[in-house]
Design an enzyme around this catalytic site. Sequence first.
Site, short mmCIF file in Angstrom:
data_model
loop_
_atom_site.label_atom_id
_atom_site.label_comp_id
_atom_site.label_asym_id
_atom_site.label_seq_id
_atom_site.Cartn_x
_atom_site.Cartn_y
_atom_site.Cartn_z
N LYS A 189 90.48 40.73 -10.65
CA LYS A 189 91.00 41.61 -11.63
C LYS A 189 92.18 42.57 -10.56
O LYS A 189 91.72 43.35 -9.95
CB LYS A 189 89.81 42.61 -12.11
CG LYS A 189 89.99 43.90 -12.82
CD LYS A 189 91.30 44.09 -13.44
CE LYS A 189 91.58 45.82 -13.61
NZ LYS A 189 92.89 46.17 -13.24
N GLU A 217 85.83 49.72 -0.68
CA GLU A 217 86.96 50.20 0.29
C GLU A 217 87.75 51.12 -0.35
O GLU A 217 88.49 50.93 -1.41
CB GLU A 217 87.61 49.04 0.53
CG GLU A 217 87.07 47.75 1.30
CD GLU A 217 86.58 47.98 2.70
OE1 GLU A 217 87.03 49.02 3.24
OE2 GLU A 217 85.70 47.26 3.14
N CYS A 271 95.90 52.88 2.73
CA CYS A 271 94.70 53.59 2.91
C CYS A 271 94.27 54.30 4.43
O CYS A 271 93.75 55.29 4.46
CB CYS A 271 93.28 52.75 2.30
SG CYS A 271 93.47 51.38 3.12
N GLU A 314 93.67 63.21 -0.70
CA GLU A 314 94.31 61.79 -0.37
C GLU A 314 95.68 61.84 -1.21
O GLU A 314 95.63 62.08 -2.29
CB GLU A 314 93.52 60.77 -0.56
CG GLU A 314 94.51 59.32 0.00
CD GLU A 314 93.98 58.13 -0.50
OE1 GLU A 314 93.30 57.74 -1.36
OE2 GLU A 314 93.69 57.21 0.43
P1 NDP Z 1 92.17 52.78 -8.63
O1 NDP Z 1 90.85 53.33 -7.92
O2 NDP Z 1 92.99 53.89 -9.65
O3 NDP Z 1 92.22 51.43 -9.41
C1 NDP Z 1 91.97 50.48 -8.49
C2 NDP Z 1 91.32 49.09 -9.50
O4 NDP Z 1 90.22 49.16 -10.12
C3 NDP Z 1 92.56 48.99 -10.13
O5 NDP Z 1 92.56 47.27 -10.57
C4 NDP Z 1 91.92 49.54 -11.51
O6 NDP Z 1 92.49 48.99 -12.91
C5 NDP Z 1 90.40 49.49 -11.46
N1 NDP Z 1 89.83 50.24 -12.34
C6 NDP Z 1 90.14 51.37 -12.62
N2 NDP Z 1 88.92 52.06 -13.37
C7 NDP Z 1 87.93 51.02 -13.44
C8 NDP Z 1 86.49 51.11 -13.89
N3 NDP Z 1 86.03 51.97 -14.38
N4 NDP Z 1 85.63 49.93 -13.44
C9 NDP Z 1 86.36 49.05 -12.72
N5 NDP Z 1 87.69 48.82 -12.16
C10 NDP Z 1 88.42 50.02 -12.58
O7 NDP Z 1 93.08 52.76 -7.52
P2 NDP Z 1 94.66 52.59 -7.33
O8 NDP Z 1 95.05 51.25 -8.03
O9 NDP Z 1 95.37 53.85 -7.96
O10 NDP Z 1 94.77 52.59 -5.94
C11 NDP Z 1 95.10 53.47 -4.89
C12 NDP Z 1 93.75 53.90 -4.21
O11 NDP Z 1 93.26 52.71 -3.65
C13 NDP Z 1 94.20 54.72 -3.28
O12 NDP Z 1 93.24 56.12 -3.34
C14 NDP Z 1 93.84 54.18 -2.01
O13 NDP Z 1 93.21 55.06 -1.00
C15 NDP Z 1 92.55 53.25 -2.24
N6 NDP Z 1 92.87 52.21 -1.46
C16 NDP Z 1 91.91 51.83 -0.34
C17 NDP Z 1 92.04 51.02 0.55
C18 NDP Z 1 90.64 50.75 1.50
O14 NDP Z 1 90.79 49.58 2.05
N7 NDP Z 1 89.92 51.62 1.62
C19 NDP Z 1 92.93 50.06 0.53
C20 NDP Z 1 94.14 50.36 -0.42
C21 NDP Z 1 93.79 51.23 -1.50
P3 NDP Z 1 94.07 49.54 -13.30
O15 NDP Z 1 94.66 50.30 -12.26
O16 NDP Z 1 94.65 48.19 -13.67
O17 NDP Z 1 93.45 50.23 -14.50
#
Ligand code: NDP
Length: 485
Positions: free
Chosen positions: A179, A254, A288, A387
Amino acid sequence: MNVIDSRPYELLIGERWRAGAQSRTFDTLNPATGRVLAQVYEATEADVDAAVLAAHEAYQAHWRKTTPAERGRLLRRLAALFERDREKIAWIETLNVGKPITHSLDSLKAMPSSLEYFAGIIPAVRGETIPVGNHNVLNFTIREPLGVCALIMPWNYPMTLTVNKLGPALAAGNTVILKPSEVTPLSTMVLARLFEEAGFPPGVVNVVNGPGSTVGERLVTHPLVSRVSFTGGTVTGSRIVASTAADVKRVTLELGGKSPLIVFEDAPLEQAVAVAAGDLIKNSGQVCIACTRLLVQESVKREFLDRVQERLDAIRIGSPEDPATEMGPLVSAAQKQRVEKYIRIASEEGARPVQYGSLSGAAETGFFVKPTLLMDSQARMQSAQDEIFGPVQSVISFRDEDEALRIANDSRYGLAAVLFTRDGGRALRMARGIQSGSVAINTGVRTSFDAPFGGYKQSGIGKERGLEAIYENTQLKNVKYDMSV
Ligand code: NDP
């Protein structure tokens, strides 16, 4: 290179590419221009159910019975196809994520090796014999796959995160549903086309697109999904823990970070400057593990900052398609607004934002923000705690080692930390004292597929990559056999 389809991208469910039950599409943009790049079909809950069922049937019917050699062969073929299409996938990431093309090409270089690595460690998916004190009893363990895994990705590194989740999940004998983020789905769709060509049976890999609030939520709560591997924000991660709690699913998270870069007075300054400036601009700070808190010992603060500012003044910001560009746009208008809001907050709470570089022609239409240092920050400021996920770093000074450690650990996150010092004793004391999943000494944190990665505190649960990723993707069974009977 024309790499974007003019027709909407379909979902991959079982053996079929399909439009989705309602044939509804959504737009995905080019963040450098703000214009629509492509359309993607959006999955409904019924499509998610169909994908989970296809993955479950593929797992039960054949995938769980495949030999290590068979899975290894398929992953190696996939690696070769990825290498063939690597440049195309890099261009898609540049157009859809806004990464400068040199960075896209560089970040995908290791992906074939990642797939080959996980093909290579499949033989490590094995148990052991345990001497239990009774010679008549054979006691042993078997490491088994979990079944259907949901792999959920954010928008900042769509392809590297997908590949590094996918490799160990398939190697361990699971089937998967990908996804991607609805903001950046395109590179995953192109990767998905390679599975059939590599010879993976239908249903082993499925892809559904659409919002996390519907598609993601349905996926993680589906009773036939036994593991969720999620990379994204901490708030979403916490919600996924709550959503999966009733079924006690295996969850790997993560999440976010607010990593410190600590510069002691005996630091090799040239290297420290390169890492500080590099973390600020790389993927426009949407990383991240980026060091977003610069902790500098007072005695070297002026010299260090002068050199960082000199480097930042020369940054080339512009079109991600230009090979000379070092920093492109943020991924979306929403992310740009979020970053600008935090710069305002920093200013209101007494920090002094200073911006570098210039935005030329093209850069004015997309979602660009200049690299920004928040001078004179304090550890407890909101801008130094939350963040931000953009090209912004808080600059905080410290007097001695104890204070540096206290400020470094004064965070709800614990993903990574970097320190620069020539004192070996201090380096090891700090490495032990810092509460984070990764520590880099006299170099930047650069994750690799063969070393474990994962956060402390609110930065996550579990480890991905390296041998630990195989453990995360399997469950251990203990068998006792009384041979005297
Ligand atoms: P989000 O948490 O908004 O989304 C991540 C993914 O989860 C997307 O595919 C999103 O779908 C999906 N999602 C959202 N809500 C749900 C739910 N209720 N149930 C299941 N899936 C869901 O993060 P971002 O995409 O905005 O990414 C940025 C964030 O990711 C930053 O805060 C960063 O720190 C973190 N990050 C962490 C990393 C790590 O390895 N620790 C690496 C990279 C990023 P959709 O967006 O399509 O609605």
